[in-house]
Write an enzyme that holds these catalytic residues in place. Sequence first.
Site, PDB file in Angstrom:
ATOM      1  N   PHE A 160       1.208  -1.588  -0.106  1.00  0.00           N
ATOM      2  CA  PHE A 160      -0.221   0.070  -0.109  1.00  0.00           C
ATOM      3  C   PHE A 160       0.896   1.290   0.231  1.00  0.00           C
ATOM      4  O   PHE A 160       0.359   1.814  -0.327  1.00  0.00           O
ATOM      5  CB  PHE A 160      -0.849  -0.015   1.451  1.00  0.00           C
ATOM      6  CG  PHE A 160      -0.390   0.427   2.317  1.00  0.00           C
ATOM      7  CD1 PHE A 160      -0.173   0.920   2.826  1.00  0.00           C
ATOM      8  CD2 PHE A 160       0.146  -0.011   3.105  1.00  0.00           C
ATOM      9  CE1 PHE A 160       0.323   2.043   4.154  1.00  0.00           C
ATOM     10  CE2 PHE A 160       0.738   0.121   4.455  1.00  0.00           C
ATOM     11  CZ  PHE A 160       0.860   1.130   4.637  1.00  0.00           C
ATOM     12  N   LYS A 161       2.337   1.082   0.136  1.00  0.00           N
ATOM     13  CA  LYS A 161       3.031   2.303   0.600  1.00  0.00           C
ATOM     14  C   LYS A 161       3.072   3.456  -1.250  1.00  0.00           C
ATOM     15  O   LYS A 161       3.591   4.196  -1.150  1.00  0.00           O
ATOM     16  CB  LYS A 161       4.187   2.299   1.616  1.00  0.00           C
ATOM     17  CG  LYS A 161       3.681   2.188   2.677  1.00  0.00           C
ATOM     18  CD  LYS A 161       4.694   1.196   3.746  1.00  0.00           C
ATOM     19  CE  LYS A 161       3.989   1.368   5.633  1.00  0.00           C
ATOM     20  NZ  LYS A 161       5.415   0.381   6.224  1.00  0.00           N
ATOM     21  N   ASP A 162       3.260   1.976  -2.034  1.00  0.00           N
ATOM     22  CA  ASP A 162       3.530   2.752  -3.338  1.00  0.00           C
ATOM     23  C   ASP A 162       3.329   4.029  -3.357  1.00  0.00           C
ATOM     24  O   ASP A 162       3.941   4.698  -4.367  1.00  0.00           O
ATOM     25  CB  ASP A 162       3.280   1.372  -4.664  1.00  0.00           C
ATOM     26  CG  ASP A 162       4.024   0.267  -4.248  1.00  0.00           C
ATOM     27  OD1 ASP A 162       4.688   0.696  -4.063  1.00  0.00           O
ATOM     28  OD2 ASP A 162       3.223  -0.448  -4.475  1.00  0.00           O
TER      29      ASP A 162
END
Length: 438
Positions: free
Chosen positions: A106-108
Amino acid sequence: MKYYSTNGKAPMADLQKAVVKGLAEDRGLYMPERINKMPKEFFDHIQEMSFRDIAYNVASAFFGEDVDLDALKELVFDTLPFECPVVKIKENIYTLELFHGPTLAFKDVGARFMARLLRYFTSGTDTNKTGKSNINVLVATSGDTGSAVANGFLGVEGIHVYVLYPKGKVSPIQECQFTTLGKNITAIEVDGVFDDCQALVKNAFMDAELNAHMKLTSANSINVARFLPQAFYYFNAYAQMKKLGLADNLVMCVPSGNFGNICAALFGHEMGLPIKRFIAANNANDIFYQYLQTGKYEPKPSKQTLANAMDVGDPSNFARIYDLYGKSHERITSVISGATYSDDQIRETLKQCYDETGYILDPHGTCGYRALQEGLKAGEIGVFCETAHPAKFKDTVEAIIQTEVPIPDRLAAFMKGEKKSVPMTKDFADFKTYLLQQ
């Protein structure tokens, strides 16, 4: 838009300073002086919009006063060449799959957005006379942050990234994603836990000699440009659920470690996002859960768990949540509830979900799934964040479900590279000496 420090003892900053500096002079986290509400028409038609268009509208409310709107649109569209679908798991429980970006976590989105915004603010600045990078990004990781940031900044001219990670406490695939890249990415293997890595980063920002030697910023969720774009996810989730006719009485559950993701969700809520309430799902590192029960925030050394990206004993973004709600325990608990799960409970739930539905969770999403199973009330629909592809935790997940988890090609490519890392103690003096030599 001006930004103030949660500690209240630093001068106000503009967006450029907040992004480039990362942490305020008084060690506080930057907060926007106000949160702009989204207009009613936006929510009336949100189900008809693409993820990119939703994100651009939200980004405009956050950053439109400080970034040219045409440039912001290009920046957002470049950040989001992928979708994050909502998938039904069972009656009344859905997951928002946040692992469709380049590093399958999710941190992309936050990392890619920050890399592009930092480049926007620093384009035109030259590298120094020695040819070294003009900006040095320090990032502490308990797993997915390092890979997302490293890949988001890979090859960006004038910026060098140092990824600090705890030795032996991230999954092998996660480690491959930031130790095999080379170029402008340096992996630093710290003999300690995530909190030691985070302390090294924060101490570096406060050290006058280091800051005179090199320009430093952070790509952890302490940086406003890293955590705020994660709000895009929650507007997108609402849009998809509204399209299904299921947006009333919507509960969002967020697996939480350093609390940047749920903090972004709460900012979205303050912008008018009509989510009924939120659940913060923790592993055995239950500091925030205990705060919700007692009103006392008592950081502790982090414990190593199966859900390693949530192994945080002093979540930085608690300061933002505390500030957002006027330091009121009553206001915080009116919006957020908590849950906490042991490794045995994670194993039990991950296997149960697979046996009953065929869906393969990762250990972090498992906490979110169980929290909804236990916490949904009559008439509520729950959406939990599935924060990373289960193949990133292949050995752990396969041992639990007794079934092979295929490795996507993007992950397999990282595993072919050669690991290169710099060993480091958790002593700041050693880290400072290393950076002064760069």
